[in-house]
Design a protein around this motif. Sequence first.
Motif: not given
Length: 258
Positions: A4-11, A14-35
């Motif tokens: 509910s507060t971020l996205s997680l994708t594999d990208e 080259g030959a590398a696979t890595y995960a990208v987590a994007r914090l996504n609570r723009p309305d509260v400047r990505n404030a870190i809450d319990q969720a």
Amino acid sequence: MTFSTLSLTDETRGAATYAVARLNRPDVRNAIDQAMVNDLHAVCTDLEERPRTLVLTGCQIDGTNGPRGIFASGADITQLRERRRDDALRGINSQVFDRIAKLPMPVIAAIDGAALGGGAELALAADFRLGTPGTRFGQPETGLGIVAAAGGLWRLKEVTGEQLAKEILLAGRILTGEECRDSGILLSLHSPEDLVDAAAALAERIAAQDPLAVRISKRVFSMPRDAHPHVDELAQAVLFESQEKFDRMQAFIDRKKK
């Protein structure tokens, strides 16, 4: 997985696979809450079960001069104000940040905009931090009547040294991107457009190494001084029996013969 507060994708790069987590609570400047804490724990579970390098970054928010980056502005003050002694003893934020720091593969924080309070402590839990000239880093907790109890009080001085850490923690200093780079908080500076790509390039370089050697190196690196050199020797003993070690060294010898 659903967040509910971020996205997680594999990208891939080259030959590398890595995960990208994007914090996504723009309305509260990505404030870190319990969720968000819950979502970060879920990200950790995924990466513990299927280890790969993580790129952790923020999102864009609307500003007076157009979109601008935001990493995490801190803990959600509306929730933080209501927390009491038992909540502090639970270590709500410190536990998840420590879990991030102990992930088996490296974590790269790509920071544009504010990384303040809990956002700064989240960034400090990463193995590498890349930023932009617009990065702003600080620990304003004492101005709110609390302390930086989720890693800032001890991780920060390991990066900057005691004097600058105390100025940030006790006098509320906010560092610019250039100051973060010069003090060692940031490994390098990039334009906002190139930031995540620079993190991906670092993930690709990590992926070119032996994954087991990287995992063991990260774990041994964080051990206390009095554990060395004994733990290093044990780690090397494990790797000396690895088939990957024989294959990589033979490939090196073969290249030298050409």
